[in-house]
Enzyme design. Structure first.
Site, PDB file in Angstrom:
ATOM      1  N   HIS A 186       0.893  -1.175   0.000  1.00 22.41           N
ATOM      2  CA  HIS A 186       0.000   0.000   0.000  1.00 22.41           C
ATOM      3  C   HIS A 186       0.923   1.214   0.000  1.00 22.41           C
ATOM      4  O   HIS A 186       1.491   1.569   1.033  1.00 22.41           O
ATOM      5  CB  HIS A 186      -0.855  -0.063   1.268  1.00 22.41           C
ATOM      6  CG  HIS A 186      -1.681   1.157   1.532  1.00 22.41           C
ATOM      7  ND1 HIS A 186      -2.829   1.436   0.838  1.00 22.41           N
ATOM      8  CD2 HIS A 186      -1.535   2.166   2.432  1.00 22.41           C
ATOM      9  CE1 HIS A 186      -3.346   2.571   1.291  1.00 22.41           C
ATOM     10  NE2 HIS A 186      -2.588   3.035   2.261  1.00 22.41           N
ATOM     11  N   ASP A 312     -11.950  -3.666  -2.200  1.00 23.82           N
ATOM     12  CA  ASP A 312     -11.469  -3.034  -0.973  1.00 23.82           C
ATOM     13  C   ASP A 312     -12.500  -3.178   0.144  1.00 23.82           C
ATOM     14  O   ASP A 312     -12.737  -2.249   0.912  1.00 23.82           O
ATOM     15  CB  ASP A 312     -11.128  -1.555  -1.210  1.00 23.82           C
ATOM     16  CG  ASP A 312     -10.117  -1.050  -0.181  1.00 23.82           C
ATOM     17  OD1 ASP A 312      -9.565  -1.884   0.552  1.00 23.82           O
ATOM     18  OD2 ASP A 312      -9.890   0.171  -0.112  1.00 23.82           O
ATOM     19  N   GLY A 331     -12.847   3.039   5.451  1.00 26.93           N
ATOM     20  CA  GLY A 331     -13.265   1.830   4.748  1.00 26.93           C
ATOM     21  C   GLY A 331     -14.742   1.714   4.488  1.00 26.93           C
ATOM     22  O   GLY A 331     -15.572   2.333   5.162  1.00 26.93           O
TER      23      GLY A 331
END
Lengths: 432, 319
Positions: A186, A312, A331
């Site tokens: 990431h 994701d 998220g």
């Protein structure tokens, strides 16, 4: 479970692995693809196959989600392997790759084994697992990559916690290249994002929120390209979000580095304006960027610079979202909306079905080396039957996921999964 | 006496300057003007808010804003309760929304909120049945500060439109700067912001202002100089190297002030760091209206409380 032999007749079949994009009949035997034909008279198949009329519908290889987070083990109230699996098949995902940032962190062969066993016992789809790149995801000591690889881990990632120590990253890339292991990172320079909660710029300034500069991603990605070159390692950037990052990957690929790259469906479908007045369901990592970045990501998918689009999927108790923006969790869930959000780009004539299928199915399967993403003869019959033109509106309460933190509440979509097959068995059927 | 003035204020909450129409702002200033004279009388007590409950909910320590709201509420006859919630007890588990629900059950009419997170007051306003006033949310807005600044300017200059106002210092972390930019722009003033680039938020130039990093250039011919407080902890974050270096280039001293118009006003939202962003001689000098800002603060808060109270149910329970 008993495998039925199935024949789906006259369906619009898209399979980039065999360059198929047309009306076909597909025959499934013993959970495997037996043959793909042109038109076959149903009378010839009736005895041996259960006949499904595919007229007006579309058949794709089942989707492979590169980045699914669950709460198992540790936060089962947010999502279990079983609930994630159910949500996945409702969204057309027949293989999902779960992430190691659980409690405890999946940095040990016993835990990799635990996930594999539990998943095959409880989840309706294929579940693969990524091992933690460093012990406890702390970014300092490499985990037992090779042992985990043998135990079934398909790749190694430090999840959303970047490896700031370049030496650790260099060694991991170097070490894993010995057994062709894939390192997923990431890219984010945390010293530049410190305290940031959304894309840095006018919007963050107006909202009075600390920004995450694009440069944080760009600098880390540039470093990683140098390390990939130095070590000849296999590198995959998990989620890029900026226009400049697409250029970096494009150049690296042109140079011949063993580099691939992914992006979250959120960065393809949304931009920072969606945050509006502090809507925390749009607080994501990487953050939503500007429209020009979103368009560059689409272009990157179009020209193959970006290999993978992933959900994701990040299930979070909605209570963790009901905070002031800066204090809310990052998220959003994505398993059930990834394909629908992607089909928006199809309906807007920005991406064709071939490209979409590659990014959601063929490419992730290839990069991870798993048997999926293709309906070639002999492959497992993981496939999804779609109504491409079906309009629908998302109601978060109807999501299968245990967590309802969607960034697409009340969103309008066109195109929906009707049936999902895993190994030739129908695991999802949308009741109309 | 103040009751007979008609004002336009159709909002249930005051969460920011953003969203206010210019005439709503000037109506609040007009109303506050009346309250200034009330504050100077021997009998300062009004009954506009008699029987009403006002809760000052401060998640961030504040002396002057909280006491200003308290005094404003009391002068209008409200029962005022102060609640200071330290952020540590919030971290113990009670969420902002839990706190809001708890307070809402006490049936307050007016809730004055300060919180360290941008957007927190707006979130809270969604969860309670009463009127909410933002007394500062993170680096987002501090609307009553901008209103009291505007009132101070207008009382001295007779107008706001076409004045040039320089806002100086730590723009990045300042809610006061944001609210002032929005308000002054709404009333057609020309706004400049001045500060080192490390304390200037990205994209600020798109808020309809001019950006300067050289204070000598930025202060040229301005009508108003607004100084902002520089938090001491900014030194550790590598924003600026030291207070003495900051003062040399961005502190307001007589030399720099001389570049502004001769009758330029000097303002500061307080509390001041003398010798960091402003020299003592300037803070106490003839051009300074800093003490007057505090007086205007009470008047503005009375005006805001009164304007919002018009949307509360009346004694028969009618809205």
């Amino acid at each position: 479970m008993n495998h039925k032999n199935i024949a789906i007749l006259d369906v619009h079949l898209v399979d980039p692995s065999q360059n198929i994009n047309g009306i076909k009949t597909i025959l499934i035997e013993d959970g495997l693809v037996k043959a793909i034909e042109g038109h076959v008279a149903p009378s010839l198949l009736e005895d041996a196959y259960e006949i499904i009329d595919g007229k007006g519908k579309t058949l794709l290889p089942g989707l492979v989600d590169f980045q699914t987070r669950t709460g198992e083990p540790g936060n089962e109230y947010e999502e279990t392997l079983a609930s994630a699996g159910k949500a996945a098949v409702a969204g057309g995902i027949t293989s999902m790759v779960v992430q190691p940032d659980t409690k405890p962190v999946l940095d040990d062969i016993a835990l990799i084994d635990f996930i594999s066993r539990n998943a095959s016992a409880t989840a309706p789809n294929h579940v693969y697992v990524m091992g933690a790149l460093t012990k406890g995801l702390k970014g300092t000591e490499m985990s037992e990559l090779r042992l985990m690889n043998e135990a079934g881990a398909v790749a190694f990632t430090n999840c959303k916690i970047p490896i700031s120590n370049s030496q650790v990253m260099r060694r991991a890339l170097s070490y894993a290249s010995d057994f062709n292991g894939l390192i997923i990172h990431h890219p984010e320079d945390k010293s530049l994002t410190m305290g940031g909660v959304m894309n840095e710029g006018e919007m963050a300034t107006r909202l009075g929120l600390p920004g995450i500069p694009k440069m944080a991603e760009i600098i880390m990605l540039e470093r990683d390209m140098r390390l990939a070159e130095l070590t000849d390692g296999n590198y995959h950037a998990a989620s890029i979000s900026c226009r400049q990052s697409v250029d970096i990957i494009r150049k690296a690929k042109a140079k011949g580095l063993k580099v691939s790259c992914g992006a979250s469906i959120n960065n393809l479908a949304l931009n920072e304006n969606d945050i509006g007045a502090y809507r925390t369901f749009f607080k994501l990592s990487p953050p939503l960027r500007q429209e020009e970045d979103r368009l560059a990501i689409i272009e990157g998918v179009q020209d193959g610079t970006i290999d993978v689009i992933h959900s994701d999927h990040c299930p979070r108790d909605v209570d963790l979202k009901r905070h002031p923006f800066a204090d809310a969790s990052d998220g959003a869930v994505g398993l059930e909306t990834m394909l629908a959000a992607m089909l928006r780009l199809y309906h807007d004539n920005q991406l064709d079905l071939n490209i979409i299928t590659k990014a959601l199915s063929l490419n992730p399967a290839k990069i991870l080396g798993i048997k999926a993403g293709s309906l070639m003869k002999g492959m497992p019959a993981d496939m999804i039957l779609l109504d491409l033109e079906k309009p629908w509106i998302l109601d978060a309460r109807e999501l299968t996921s245990l967590s309802k933190n969607t960034a697409f509440e009340s969103a309008r979509f066109i195109g929906q999964v009707l049936k999902t097959y895993v190994d030739g068995i129908e695991v999802f059927h949308r009741s109309l | 006496m103040t009751q007979d003035i008609t004002i336009t204020f159709p909002h249930r909450h005051l969460l920011g300057i953003e969203g206010l129409m210019p005439n709503e702002i000037t109506d609040l200033l007009d109303l506050a003007d009346r309250h200034v004279s009330v504050g100077r009388q021997v009998d300062k007590k009004k009954s506009i808010l008699r029987g009403r409950t006002q809760i000052n909910l401060f998640f961030e320590a504040s002396t002057r804003t909280q006491s200003s709201f308290e005094l404003a509420g009391k002068r209008l006859g409200a029962d005022v309760m102060n609640m200071s919630v330290s952020s540590s007890s919030v971290k113990k588990g009670e969420t902002l929304i839990d706190t809001a629900i708890t307070l809402n059950s006490m049936n307050p009419d007016l809730l004055v909120v300060r919180h360290a997170s941008a957007g927190a007051t707006a979130l809270l306003a969604q969860k309670v049945g009463c009127s909410v006033i933002n007394a500062g949310d993170g680096a987002h807005e501090h609307p009553t500060q901008a209103l009291l600044d505007a009132l101070t300017i207008r009382r001295h200059k007779g107008k706001i439109a076409r004045l040039t106002v320089a806002i100086c210092g730590d723009i990045l972390h300042s809610r006061v700067a944001r609210s002032n930019i929005l308000l002054l722009n709404a009333l057609d003033a020309r706004v400049r912001v001045i500060g080192p680039k490390t304390l200037m938020p990205k994209g600020i130039e798109r808020m309809g202002i001019e950006v300067y990093s050289n204070m000598n250039e930025g202060l040229k011919d301005v009508d108003v100089v607004m100084m902002l407080r520089l938090q001491r902890e900014r030194m550790t974050g590598s924003f600026v190297p030291s207070t003495r270096e900051f003062f040399k280039y961005y502190g307001l001293d007589s030399e720099k002030l001389a570049l502004a118009k001769d009758d330029a006003l000097v303002m500061h939202p307080g509390p001041m760091n003398r010798g960091v962003e402003i020299a003592s001689e300037i803070a106490d000098g003839p051009q300074s209206v800093i003490r007057e800002q505090v007086e205007m603060g009470v008047a503005i808060r009375m005006a805001v409380l009164e304007a919002l109270s018009r949307h509360l149910p009346d004694r028969e329970g009618l809205v």
